[in-house]
Design a protein around this motif. Structure first.
Motif, mmCIF file in Angstrom:
data_model
loop_
_atom_site.group_PDB
_atom_site.id
_atom_site.type_symbol
_atom_site.label_atom_id
_atom_site.label_comp_id
_atom_site.label_asym_id
_atom_site.label_seq_id
_atom_site.Cartn_x
_atom_site.Cartn_y
_atom_site.Cartn_z
ATOM 1 N N ALA A 153 0.837 -1.203 0.000
ATOM 2 C CA ALA A 153 0.000 0.000 0.000
ATOM 3 C C ALA A 153 0.867 1.247 0.000
ATOM 4 O O ALA A 153 0.591 2.223 -0.704
ATOM 5 C CB ALA A 153 -0.926 -0.013 1.216
ATOM 6 N N GLN A 154 1.930 1.217 0.783
ATOM 7 C CA GLN A 154 2.854 2.356 0.841
ATOM 8 C C GLN A 154 3.526 2.563 -0.515
ATOM 9 O O GLN A 154 3.634 3.693 -1.003
ATOM 10 C CB GLN A 154 3.891 2.111 1.929
ATOM 11 C CG GLN A 154 4.815 3.302 2.187
ATOM 12 C CD GLN A 154 5.935 2.964 3.153
ATOM 13 O OE1 GLN A 154 6.554 1.909 3.034
ATOM 14 N NE2 GLN A 154 6.185 3.848 4.103
ATOM 15 N N VAL A 155 3.979 1.485 -1.142
ATOM 16 C CA VAL A 155 4.618 1.577 -2.454
ATOM 17 C C VAL A 155 3.640 2.129 -3.485
ATOM 18 O O VAL A 155 4.013 2.913 -4.363
ATOM 19 C CB VAL A 155 5.153 0.192 -2.896
ATOM 20 C CG1 VAL A 155 5.614 0.233 -4.354
ATOM 21 C CG2 VAL A 155 6.302 -0.249 -1.992
ATOM 22 N N ALA A 156 2.370 1.737 -3.366
ATOM 23 C CA ALA A 156 1.354 2.220 -4.310
ATOM 24 C C ALA A 156 1.118 3.714 -4.181
ATOM 25 O O ALA A 156 0.613 4.343 -5.108
ATOM 26 C CB ALA A 156 0.046 1.461 -4.094
ATOM 27 N N GLY A 157 1.480 4.266 -3.024
ATOM 28 C CA GLY A 157 1.284 5.698 -2.814
ATOM 29 C C GLY A 157 0.064 6.038 -1.991
ATOM 30 O O GLY A 157 -0.376 7.192 -1.970
ATOM 31 N N VAL A 158 -0.510 5.039 -1.299
ATOM 32 C CA VAL A 158 -1.674 5.301 -0.440
ATOM 33 C C VAL A 158 -1.297 6.353 0.601
ATOM 34 O O VAL A 158 -0.275 6.228 1.285
ATOM 35 C CB VAL A 158 -2.142 4.006 0.245
ATOM 36 C CG1 VAL A 158 -3.244 4.296 1.269
ATOM 37 C CG2 VAL A 158 -2.639 3.004 -0.795
ATOM 38 N N LYS A 159 -2.120 7.370 0.736
ATOM 39 C CA LYS A 159 -1.794 8.496 1.607
ATOM 40 C C LYS A 159 -1.855 8.133 3.084
ATOM 41 O O LYS A 159 -1.067 8.638 3.890
ATOM 42 C CB LYS A 159 -2.754 9.658 1.331
ATOM 43 C CG LYS A 159 -2.645 10.233 -0.070
ATOM 44 C CD LYS A 159 -3.701 11.315 -0.301
ATOM 45 C CE LYS A 159 -3.649 11.836 -1.722
ATOM 46 N NZ LYS A 159 -4.733 12.828 -1.988
ATOM 47 N N GLU A 160 -2.803 7.272 3.451
ATOM 48 C CA GLU A 160 -2.990 6.975 4.874
ATOM 49 C C GLU A 160 -3.329 5.502 5.070
ATOM 50 O O GLU A 160 -4.247 4.979 4.428
ATOM 51 C CB GLU A 160 -4.098 7.854 5.448
ATOM 52 C CG GLU A 160 -4.208 7.787 6.955
ATOM 53 C CD GLU A 160 -5.242 8.763 7.502
ATOM 54 O OE1 GLU A 160 -5.291 8.941 8.728
ATOM 55 O OE2 GLU A 160 -6.007 9.346 6.694
ATOM 56 N N ILE A 161 -2.581 4.851 5.940
ATOM 57 C CA ILE A 161 -2.824 3.449 6.292
ATOM 58 C C ILE A 161 -3.253 3.412 7.752
ATOM 59 O O ILE A 161 -2.497 3.797 8.645
ATOM 60 C CB ILE A 161 -1.568 2.589 6.087
ATOM 61 C CG1 ILE A 161 -1.077 2.687 4.642
ATOM 62 C CG2 ILE A 161 -1.844 1.132 6.450
ATOM 63 C CD1 ILE A 161 0.291 2.052 4.407
ATOM 64 N N ILE A 162 -4.477 2.959 7.997
ATOM 65 C CA ILE A 162 -5.011 2.860 9.351
ATOM 66 C C ILE A 162 -4.948 1.401 9.790
ATOM 67 O O ILE A 162 -5.529 0.532 9.143
ATOM 68 C CB ILE A 162 -6.473 3.352 9.418
ATOM 69 C CG1 ILE A 162 -6.595 4.772 8.870
ATOM 70 C CG2 ILE A 162 -7.001 3.249 10.855
ATOM 71 C CD1 ILE A 162 -5.854 5.809 9.655
ATOM 72 N N MET A 163 -4.256 1.132 10.875
ATOM 73 C CA MET A 163 -4.126 -0.244 11.356
ATOM 74 C C MET A 163 -4.993 -0.458 12.591
ATOM 75 O O MET A 163 -5.061 0.401 13.471
ATOM 76 C CB MET A 163 -2.661 -0.548 11.696
ATOM 77 C CG MET A 163 -2.391 -1.989 12.075
ATOM 78 S SD MET A 163 -0.603 -2.298 12.215
ATOM 79 C CE MET A 163 -0.473 -2.634 13.977
ATOM 80 N N VAL A 164 -5.679 -1.585 12.616
ATOM 81 C CA VAL A 164 -6.427 -1.985 13.808
ATOM 82 C C VAL A 164 -5.864 -3.316 14.286
ATOM 83 O O VAL A 164 -5.586 -4.210 13.493
ATOM 84 C CB VAL A 164 -7.939 -2.097 13.538
ATOM 85 C CG1 VAL A 164 -8.520 -0.742 13.184
ATOM 86 C CG2 VAL A 164 -8.249 -3.101 12.430
ATOM 87 N N VAL A 165 -5.674 -3.424 15.594
ATOM 88 C CA VAL A 165 -5.166 -4.669 16.176
ATOM 89 C C VAL A 165 -5.764 -4.825 17.566
ATOM 90 O O VAL A 165 -5.624 -3.942 18.416
ATOM 91 C CB VAL A 165 -3.618 -4.675 16.233
ATOM 92 C CG1 VAL A 165 -3.074 -3.473 16.991
ATOM 93 C CG2 VAL A 165 -3.104 -5.974 16.863
ATOM 94 N N PRO A 166 -6.484 -5.911 17.816
ATOM 95 C CA PRO A 166 -7.042 -6.116 19.154
ATOM 96 C C PRO A 166 -5.948 -6.406 20.176
ATOM 97 O O PRO A 166 -4.918 -6.992 19.835
ATOM 98 C CB PRO A 166 -7.963 -7.333 18.972
ATOM 99 C CG PRO A 166 -7.404 -8.061 17.791
ATOM 100 C CD PRO A 166 -6.830 -7.004 16.891
ATOM 101 N N THR A 167 -6.172 -5.984 21.408
ATOM 102 C CA THR A 167 -5.212 -6.235 22.491
ATOM 103 C C THR A 167 -5.958 -6.846 23.674
ATOM 104 O O THR A 167 -6.197 -6.170 24.678
ATOM 105 C CB THR A 167 -4.504 -4.944 22.910
ATOM 106 O OG1 THR A 167 -5.488 -3.967 23.282
ATOM 107 C CG2 THR A 167 -3.662 -4.382 21.777
ATOM 108 N N PRO A 168 -6.376 -8.111 23.567
ATOM 109 C CA PRO A 168 -7.115 -8.752 24.652
ATOM 110 C C PRO A 168 -6.365 -8.647 25.980
ATOM 111 O O PRO A 168 -5.156 -8.886 26.035
ATOM 112 C CB PRO A 168 -7.216 -10.209 24.186
ATOM 113 C CG PRO A 168 -7.088 -10.144 22.697
ATOM 114 C CD PRO A 168 -6.134 -9.018 22.438
ATOM 115 N N ASP A 169 -7.092 -8.264 27.011
ATOM 116 C CA ASP A 169 -6.527 -8.104 28.352
ATOM 117 C C ASP A 169 -5.387 -7.075 28.383
ATOM 118 O O ASP A 169 -4.545 -7.099 29.288
ATOM 119 C CB ASP A 169 -6.016 -9.451 28.889
ATOM 120 C CG ASP A 169 -7.135 -10.484 28.980
ATOM 121 O OD1 ASP A 169 -8.185 -10.158 29.573
ATOM 122 O OD2 ASP A 169 -6.964 -11.596 28.448
#
Length: 434
Positions: A153-169
């Motif tokens: 995505a970065q190489v493609a030139g996407v302006k913004e990458i939003i990451m979601v990651v659960p953090t149980p406990d």
């Protein structure tokens, strides 16, 4: 504890029926899961951050009161990278460089050409504005998946990458955050499940709406991705991991056994398949698996995977091996043979092809360069690995000269009237030179 994969013979009359039965995998979620996912999506759409925080507190057992408690900025990502043990940081950086270099070769550019009458035709290629990256959390921590999804995505030139990651406990994996920093991610929300997918697809007061969602997840995540498809793009609905190895019986049986283990250890539904024209070699690999299994940290998962879905296929020759490969269309294909290039023209369907005895599939998972997000469950017949092109969109360009418009309008008029679309015809006819 031992392993007993099913043994098949290509020459058996019911070979195809047996193979189809063993390949079958029903990954569609049941009605209860679908009902829960629909409810979660509806709540997030209606109540935004409030619902997102509520679901995160309930499912991940967190004490968050606002989205600020579930947000990580670039400074925290960089801190995770800086404090990572030097060996791990170096491995992430080397892998990221290799992944980036490979994907830079995929970058597509806009193009156009001009016809003799001055008409210009072409294609404008642009990156998506914003994409969402789902990363599994808890015990399932995959920094490699962060890089494989974010770097293209970065190489493609996407302006913004939003990451979601659960953090149980409240458990945060620093290596995952460090991988995000290396891959160019600047904002992370510690949310997961169907609620995270809904937030990315529709947006909330805090989470911005994205154009495409990529990344693996559990059955709730997969069901949610299927549900929001059309509102946003998605990469794929992935099934269990698969490996198929075609071997000429000249590779060390221990190597082959461990390569099969490498995918079987993912989960109980993973599938490992070995194909060879040498029955004695198949028996040697089975002996190696039984001897090596007790050494494996995830031996219970490996054994269940191989006993439920493992297959060893005896074929008469390499031509038959290629036919079986195309029938299965595996996610990962190892051609562990003397001259893999010779087989390549006969391989039509495979997600990724690992050529030669030294090219273990595991190298592709982490650092070879090509993407490890691959089509599963036979979808390699019509799907391809994730790549830069998945984060670019294309617009057709048409700029007619007066002469070109006049000539094309004559053709369009005939075709439009043949379809009884009079307005189409007259719209074109206005451009015909008198």
């Amino acid at each position: 504890m031992t392993v007993n994969p099913v043994k098949l013979s290509y020459s058996s009359q019911d070979f195809n029926e047996q193979l189809d039965r063993l390949l079958a995998w029903e990954g569609v979620s049941d009605e209860e899961v679908q009902h829960r996912v629909k409810h979660i999506i509806a709540e997030v759409r209606a109540r935004g951050d409030e619902a997102l925080v509520e679901f995160t507190r309930r499912f991940d057992r967190l004490s968050a009161s606002t989205m600020a408690d579930l947000t990580l900025g670039e400074e925290q990502l960089q801190k995770a990278l800086q404090t990572l043990p030097q060996e791990q940081r170096r491995a992430l950086e080397v892998a990221a460089d290799r992944i980036r270099n490979y994907h830079e070769h995929q970058l597509q550019s806009s193009w156009s050409y001009q016809e003799e009458d001055g008409t210009l035709l072409g294609q404008q290629v642009l990156p998506m504005d914003r994409v969402g990256l789902y990363v599994p959390g808890g015990k399932a921590a995959y920094p490699s998946s962060v890089m494989m999804n974010a770097i293209p995505a970065q190489v493609a030139g996407v302006k913004e990458i939003i990451m979601v990651v659960p953090t149980p406990d409240g458990v945060i994996n620093d290596m995952v955050l460090a991988a995000a920093a290396v891959a160019g991610v600047r904002k992370v929300f510690t949310i997961g499940g169907a609620q995270a997918v809904a937030a990315l697809a529709y947006g909330t007061q805090t989470v911005p709406r994205v154009d495409k969602i990529v990344g693996p997840g559990n059955i709730y995540v997969a069901t949610a991705k299927r549900e929001v498809f059309g509102q946003v793009g998605i990469d794929m609905i992935a099934g269990p991991s698969e490996i198929m190895i075609v071997c000429d019986a000249r590779t060390d049986p221990d190597w082959i056994a461990m390569d099969l283990f490498s995918q079987a250890e993912h989960d109980e539904d993973a599938q490992a398949i070995l194909v060879s024209p040498d029955q004695a070699f198949l028996d040697q690999v089975l002996a190696s698996m039984r001897r090596l299994l007790p050494e494996m940290e995830r031996k219970k998962i490996i054994a269940e995977s191989l006993n439920n879905r493992g297959i060893m296929i005896h074929v008469p020759d390499m031509q038959a091996a290629c036919e079986v490969t195309n029938r299965i269309a595996p996610e990962h294909l190892e051609l562990s043979v003397e001259n893999p290039q010779a087989l390549l023209p006969d391989i039509r369907h495979a997600g990724a092809i690992f050529m030669g005895r030294y090219t273990a599939e595991a190298l592709g998972d982490y650092c070879a360069g090509p993407n490890h997000v691959l089509p599963t469950s036979g979808t390699a017949r019509f799907s391809s690995p994730l790549g830069v092109y998945d984060f670019q969109k294309r617009s057709s360009l048409i700029h007619c000269s007066p002469a070109g418009a006049s000539e094309m309008a004559k053709v369009a008029s005939v075709l439009a009237r043949g379809e009884s679309l009079t307005a189409h015809a007259r719209s074109a006819e206005y451009r015909i030179r008198k």
